[in-house]
Design a protein around this motif. Structure first.
Motif, PDB file in Angstrom:
ATOM      1  N   THR A 191      24.832  49.781  95.318  1.00  0.00           N
ATOM      2  CA  THR A 191      24.648  49.476  93.894  1.00  0.00           C
ATOM      3  C   THR A 191      24.842  47.973  93.684  1.00  0.00           C
ATOM      4  N   GLY A 192      24.117  47.425  92.722  1.00  0.00           N
ATOM      5  CA  GLY A 192      24.244  45.987  92.459  1.00  0.00           C
ATOM      6  C   GLY A 192      23.642  45.139  93.561  1.00  0.00           C
ATOM      7  N   GLY A 193      22.664  45.696  94.287  1.00  0.00           N
ATOM      8  CA  GLY A 193      22.092  45.002  95.442  1.00  0.00           C
ATOM      9  C   GLY A 193      21.129  43.882  95.102  1.00  0.00           C
ATOM     10  N   ALA A 194      20.832  43.694  93.806  1.00  0.00           N
ATOM     11  CA  ALA A 194      19.975  42.561  93.446  1.00  0.00           C
ATOM     12  C   ALA A 194      20.817  41.342  93.065  1.00  0.00           C
ATOM     13  N   GLY A 195      22.133  41.504  93.090  1.00  0.00           N
ATOM     14  CA  GLY A 195      23.022  40.383  92.772  1.00  0.00           C
ATOM     15  C   GLY A 195      23.364  39.589  94.031  1.00  0.00           C
ATOM     16  N   PHE A 196      24.381  38.781  93.932  1.00  0.00           N
ATOM     17  CA  PHE A 196      24.744  37.839  94.995  1.00  0.00           C
ATOM     18  C   PHE A 196      25.201  38.555  96.283  1.00  0.00           C
TER      19      PHE A 196
ATOM     20  N   ASP B 165      20.148  49.138  90.945  1.00  0.00           N
ATOM     21  CA  ASP B 165      20.629  47.987  90.176  1.00  0.00           C
ATOM     22  C   ASP B 165      20.042  48.041  88.770  1.00  0.00           C
ATOM     23  N   LYS B 166      20.876  47.667  87.799  1.00  0.00           N
ATOM     24  CA  LYS B 166      20.438  47.669  86.395  1.00  0.00           C
ATOM     25  C   LYS B 166      19.563  46.457  86.071  1.00  0.00           C
ATOM     26  N   LEU B 167      19.590  45.459  86.951  1.00  0.00           N
ATOM     27  CA  LEU B 167      18.885  44.184  86.742  1.00  0.00           C
ATOM     28  C   LEU B 167      19.366  43.479  85.475  1.00  0.00           C
ATOM     29  N   THR B 168      20.629  43.107  85.465  1.00  0.00           N
ATOM     30  CA  THR B 168      21.159  42.260  84.392  1.00  0.00           C
ATOM     31  C   THR B 168      20.664  40.832  84.641  1.00  0.00           C
TER      32      THR B 168
ATOM     33  N   ILE C  27      24.709  52.340  86.404  1.00  0.00           N
ATOM     34  CA  ILE C  27      25.752  53.285  86.854  1.00  0.00           C
ATOM     35  C   ILE C  27      26.633  53.773  85.702  1.00  0.00           C
ATOM     36  N   SER C  28      26.533  53.121  84.534  1.00  0.00           N
ATOM     37  CA  SER C  28      27.330  53.650  83.413  1.00  0.00           C
ATOM     38  C   SER C  28      26.592  54.772  82.683  1.00  0.00           C
ATOM     39  N   ASP C  29      25.375  55.095  83.144  1.00  0.00           N
ATOM     40  CA  ASP C  29      24.590  56.199  82.577  1.00  0.00           C
ATOM     41  C   ASP C  29      24.851  57.447  83.442  1.00  0.00           C
TER      42      ASP C  29
ATOM     43  N   ALA D 219      28.611  45.367  89.142  1.00  0.00           N
ATOM     44  CA  ALA D 219      29.675  44.985  88.222  1.00  0.00           C
ATOM     45  C   ALA D 219      29.196  43.809  87.374  1.00  0.00           C
ATOM     46  N   GLU D 220      29.775  43.701  86.212  1.00  0.00           N
ATOM     47  CA  GLU D 220      29.726  42.422  85.494  1.00  0.00           C
ATOM     48  C   GLU D 220      30.766  41.564  86.186  1.00  0.00           C
ATOM     49  N   SER D 221      30.385  40.326  86.580  1.00  0.00           N
ATOM     50  CA  SER D 221      31.240  39.606  87.522  1.00  0.00           C
ATOM     51  C   SER D 221      31.740  38.239  87.043  1.00  0.00           C
ATOM     52  N   HIS D 222      31.333  37.812  85.852  1.00  0.00           N
ATOM     53  CA  HIS D 222      31.686  36.435  85.490  1.00  0.00           C
ATOM     54  C   HIS D 222      32.834  36.392  84.464  1.00  0.00           C
TER      55      HIS D 222
ATOM     56  N   ILE E 145      33.838  47.804  96.204  1.00  0.00           N
ATOM     57  CA  ILE E 145      34.001  46.361  96.405  1.00  0.00           C
ATOM     58  C   ILE E 145      34.844  45.819  95.258  1.00  0.00           C
ATOM     59  N   SER E 146      36.014  45.295  95.610  1.00  0.00           N
ATOM     60  CA  SER E 146      36.875  44.748  94.564  1.00  0.00           C
ATOM     61  C   SER E 146      37.254  43.303  94.890  1.00  0.00           C
ATOM     62  N   THR E 147      38.139  42.782  94.100  1.00  0.00           N
ATOM     63  CA  THR E 147      38.426  41.352  94.135  1.00  0.00           C
ATOM     64  C   THR E 147      39.929  41.103  94.270  1.00  0.00           C
TER      65      THR E 147
ATOM     66  N   PRO F 165      40.005  39.780  81.192  1.00  0.00           N
ATOM     67  CA  PRO F 165      39.327  41.081  81.024  1.00  0.00           C
ATOM     68  C   PRO F 165      38.544  41.508  82.269  1.00  0.00           C
ATOM     69  N   TYR F 166      37.888  40.560  82.956  1.00  0.00           N
ATOM     70  CA  TYR F 166      37.155  40.926  84.182  1.00  0.00           C
ATOM     71  C   TYR F 166      38.083  41.575  85.199  1.00  0.00           C
ATOM     72  N   SER F 167      39.180  40.872  85.535  1.00  0.00           N
ATOM     73  CA  SER F 167      40.044  41.412  86.597  1.00  0.00           C
ATOM     74  C   SER F 167      40.735  42.700  86.148  1.00  0.00           C
TER      75      SER F 167
ATOM     76  N   THR G 146      39.298  45.040  84.360  1.00  0.00           N
ATOM     77  CA  THR G 146      38.361  46.155  84.581  1.00  0.00           C
ATOM     78  C   THR G 146      38.252  46.470  86.079  1.00  0.00           C
ATOM     79  N   LYS G 147      38.299  45.445  86.927  1.00  0.00           N
ATOM     80  CA  LYS G 147      38.229  45.700  88.373  1.00  0.00           C
ATOM     81  C   LYS G 147      39.498  46.429  88.846  1.00  0.00           C
ATOM     82  N   ALA G 148      40.651  46.048  88.271  1.00  0.00           N
ATOM     83  CA  ALA G 148      41.903  46.722  88.630  1.00  0.00           C
ATOM     84  C   ALA G 148      41.841  48.190  88.199  1.00  0.00           C
TER      85      ALA G 148
ATOM     86  N   ASN H  53      22.018  32.999  97.236  1.00  0.00           N
ATOM     87  CA  ASN H  53      21.727  34.043  96.225  1.00  0.00           C
ATOM     88  C   ASN H  53      22.751  34.162  95.096  1.00  0.00           C
ATOM     89  N   GLN H  54      23.661  33.214  94.978  1.00  0.00           N
ATOM     90  CA  GLN H  54      24.642  33.324  93.886  1.00  0.00           C
ATOM     91  C   GLN H  54      24.060  32.717  92.607  1.00  0.00           C
ATOM     92  N   HIS H  55      24.347  33.334  91.489  1.00  0.00           N
ATOM     93  CA  HIS H  55      23.832  32.827  90.210  1.00  0.00           C
ATOM     94  C   HIS H  55      24.454  31.453  89.917  1.00  0.00           C
TER      95      HIS H  55
HETATM   96  N1  LIG Z   1      31.496  36.756  93.773  1.00  0.00           N
HETATM   97  C1  LIG Z   1      32.711  36.790  94.288  1.00  0.00           C
HETATM   98  O1  LIG Z   1      33.258  35.769  94.689  1.00  0.00           O
HETATM   99  C2  LIG Z   1      33.417  38.124  94.434  1.00  0.00           C
HETATM  100  C3  LIG Z   1      34.636  38.163  95.132  1.00  0.00           C
HETATM  101  C4  LIG Z   1      35.262  39.398  95.313  1.00  0.00           C
HETATM  102  C5  LIG Z   1      34.684  40.543  94.804  1.00  0.00           C
HETATM  103  N2  LIG Z   1      33.520  40.476  94.111  1.00  0.00           N
HETATM  104  C6  LIG Z   1      32.929  41.736  93.623  1.00  0.00           C
HETATM  105  O2  LIG Z   1      31.718  41.917  94.340  1.00  0.00           O
HETATM  106  C7  LIG Z   1      30.770  42.616  93.541  1.00  0.00           C
HETATM  107  C8  LIG Z   1      29.469  41.836  93.490  1.00  0.00           C
HETATM  108  O3  LIG Z   1      29.735  40.539  92.941  1.00  0.00           O
HETATM  109  P1  LIG Z   1      28.587  39.453  92.805  1.00  0.00           P
HETATM  110  O4  LIG Z   1      29.239  38.136  92.782  1.00  0.00           O
HETATM  111  O5  LIG Z   1      27.525  39.757  93.781  1.00  0.00           O
HETATM  112  O6  LIG Z   1      28.054  39.789  91.337  1.00  0.00           O
HETATM  113  P2  LIG Z   1      26.641  39.498  90.661  1.00  0.00           P
HETATM  114  O7  LIG Z   1      26.919  39.334  89.219  1.00  0.00           O
HETATM  115  O8  LIG Z   1      25.902  38.427  91.393  1.00  0.00           O
HETATM  116  O9  LIG Z   1      25.821  40.856  90.901  1.00  0.00           O
HETATM  117  C9  LIG Z   1      26.147  42.048  90.259  1.00  0.00           C
HETATM  118  C10 LIG Z   1      24.939  42.963  90.327  1.00  0.00           C
HETATM  119  O10 LIG Z   1      25.312  44.221  89.724  1.00  0.00           O
HETATM  120  C11 LIG Z   1      24.267  44.634  88.855  1.00  0.00           C
HETATM  121  N3  LIG Z   1      24.866  45.473  87.800  1.00  0.00           N
HETATM  122  C12 LIG Z   1      25.729  45.081  86.832  1.00  0.00           C
HETATM  123  N4  LIG Z   1      26.053  46.136  86.060  1.00  0.00           N
HETATM  124  C13 LIG Z   1      25.385  47.213  86.565  1.00  0.00           C
HETATM  125  C14 LIG Z   1      25.303  48.571  86.210  1.00  0.00           C
HETATM  126  N5  LIG Z   1      25.970  49.047  85.148  1.00  0.00           N
HETATM  127  N6  LIG Z   1      24.526  49.407  86.943  1.00  0.00           N
HETATM  128  C15 LIG Z   1      23.827  48.946  88.022  1.00  0.00           C
HETATM  129  N7  LIG Z   1      23.851  47.644  88.393  1.00  0.00           N
HETATM  130  C16 LIG Z   1      24.622  46.796  87.681  1.00  0.00           C
HETATM  131  C17 LIG Z   1      23.671  43.345  88.300  1.00  0.00           C
HETATM  132  O11 LIG Z   1      22.349  43.556  87.825  1.00  0.00           O
HETATM  133  C18 LIG Z   1      23.732  42.432  89.529  1.00  0.00           C
HETATM  134  O12 LIG Z   1      22.559  42.559  90.324  1.00  0.00           O
HETATM  135  C19 LIG Z   1      31.420  42.797  92.174  1.00  0.00           C
HETATM  136  O13 LIG Z   1      31.940  44.088  92.108  1.00  0.00           O
HETATM  137  C20 LIG Z   1      32.537  41.764  92.151  1.00  0.00           C
HETATM  138  O14 LIG Z   1      33.605  42.194  91.354  1.00  0.00           O
HETATM  139  C21 LIG Z   1      32.863  39.289  93.906  1.00  0.00           C
END
Ligand SMILES: NC(=O)c1ccc[n+]([C@@H]2O[C@H](COP(=O)([O-])OP(=O)(O)OC[C@H]3O[C@@H](n4cnc5c(N)ncnc54)[C@H](O)[C@@H]3O)[C@@H](O)[C@H]2O)c1
Length: 321
Positions: free
Chosen positions: A6-11, A33-36, A58-60, A79-82, A118-120, A146-148, A150-152, A181-183
């Motif tokens: 899940t979230g495979g289109a993100g970083f 992926d939801k493609l946010t 995934i929230s659906d 995840a929402e990650s920022h 995958i957590s932080t 708030p981010y951390s 929700t992850k906790a 690939n990071q935003h």
């Molecule tokens: N970036 C970091 O340094 C870091 C470090 C430790 C852990 N993490 C964790 O790793 C994971 C990925 O982080 P990232 O930096 O790649 O984030 P990112 O924001 O680059 O990517 C997140 C991806 O999740 C997708 N997404 C978001 N909400 C969704 C939903 N409801 N359903 C399906 N897809 C959804 C988005 O479209 C996006 O493609 C996260 O869980 C984050 O908490 C990140």
């Protein structure tokens, strides 16, 4: 194996899919992926015929019940990650990072699917600047934004489902990742791209906050070890002793790019800004035999080259922020 990512289109998720298909080319990988705004399907260049993409949230609950039934393993990056976005409005963070994980856990409970969350390291809060203390698997949870939080919450749900239903789950808490690939909302790509443009590079507060950087491919190889050899029910911390202050990091990037430090601009600090993160990764190293493959100097050189060679993909995103 059929691996649902899940979230495979993100970083990190996109780097993980590319890593997985390179190392296990016969596995089927489905990216859900939801493609946010943070997603970019162009990140998945280099995938093979065993890769498939499905758009979904995934929230659906109904969507999750329908689409996650036949996996051998679910690896949840979605995840929402920022942090800054979570300070402005955390509603989507609660939906994706908590409700989404609960939906996945319900499917996992019913089907007994292997699950990796995958957590932080941010769930452990902030360490004092002047100390040699590091986070360990048994450190107390103390999320401070708030981010951390929700992850906790998600980690606690996974732990509770393991304790209550004995689901085959593991968790990893990783330090700050960098790489392709990071935003560009995130510190390292933002610095590289703004330096390229000759723009000012904003830095929160005095820039003395410490982060423990890991190259994204090393994070992927650590997840691989946990999937293949990790003990069910366990948490593993991932990091590679990459501690440095934000200001030193930015100066290093500017130096490598031949740009002046005068581009740096100090801005008002982030509310509740965590001071220092640092990981003790001896558990995954000793028990699973993981070791990082990249030094910071190697990783940052590859990263700068990537953003400069692919600037057309990233520069419009810098302008949007
Ligand atoms: N970036 C970091 O340094 C870091 C470090 C430790 C852990 N993490 C964790 O790793 C994971 C990925 O982080 P990232 O930096 O790649 O984030 P990112 O924001 O680059 O990517 C997140 C991806 O999740 C997708 N997404 C978001 N909400 C969704 C939903 N409801 N359903 C399906 N897809 C959804 C988005 O479209 C996006 O493609 C996260 O869980 C984050 O908490 C990140």
């Amino acid at each position: 194996m059929k691996v649902i990512v899940t979230g495979g289109a993100g970083f990190i998720g996109s780097n993980f899919i590319i890593y997985w298909l390179k190392n296990y080319p016969n596995d089927q990988v489905v990216n859900i992926d939801k493609l946010t705004y943070a997603a970019d399907l162009r990140n998945l260049k280099g995938t093979n015929k065993n890769y498939r993409f499905v758009k979904g949230d995934i929230s659906d609950k109904k969507f999750v019940e329908k689409n996650f039934n036949d996996a051998d393993i679910i690896v949840n990056f979605a995840a929402e990650s920022h942090v800054d976005n979570s300070i402005k409005n955390s509603e989507n963070f609660v939906k994706s990072n908590i409700v989404g994980v609960h939906n996945l856990l319900e499917v996992v409970r019913i089907n007994n699917t292997r699950f990796h969350q995958i957590s932080t390291d941010e769930v452990y809060g902030s360490l004092p600047l002047k100390s040699s203390k590091k986070f360990r698997e048994d450190s107390r949870y103390d999320p401070r934004n708030p981010y951390s939080a929700t992850k906790a919450s998600a980690d606690f749900l996974v732990r509770a489902y393991y304790n209550t239903y004995r689901i085959p789950a593991t968790i990893s808490n990783c330090s700050n990742n960098y790489g392709p690939n990071q935003h560009p909302e995130k510190l390292i790509p933002k610095t590289i791209l703004n330096a390229y443009l000759g723009n000012k590079i904003g830095i929160y507060g005095n820039g003395k906050q410490v982060r423990d950087w890991i190259y994204v491919e090393d994070h992927c190889s650590a997840i691989d070890k946990i999937i293949k050899k990790g003990k069910i029910g366990e948490t593993y911390l991932i990091g590679e002793n990459g501690e440095q202050t934000n200001i030193d990091l930015i100066k290093k990037i500017l130096k490598l790019m031949g740009k002046p430090n005068s581009l740096i601009e100090f801005t008002k600090d982030r509310p509740g800004h965590d001071q220092r993160y640092a990981i003790n990764a001896s558990k995954i190293k000793k028990q699973l035999g993981w070791k990082p493959g990249f030094t910071f100097n190697e990783g940052i050189a590859l990263t700068i080259t990537h953003y400069l060679e692919n600037k057309n993909k990233y520069l419009p995103k810098v302008a949007q922020r």
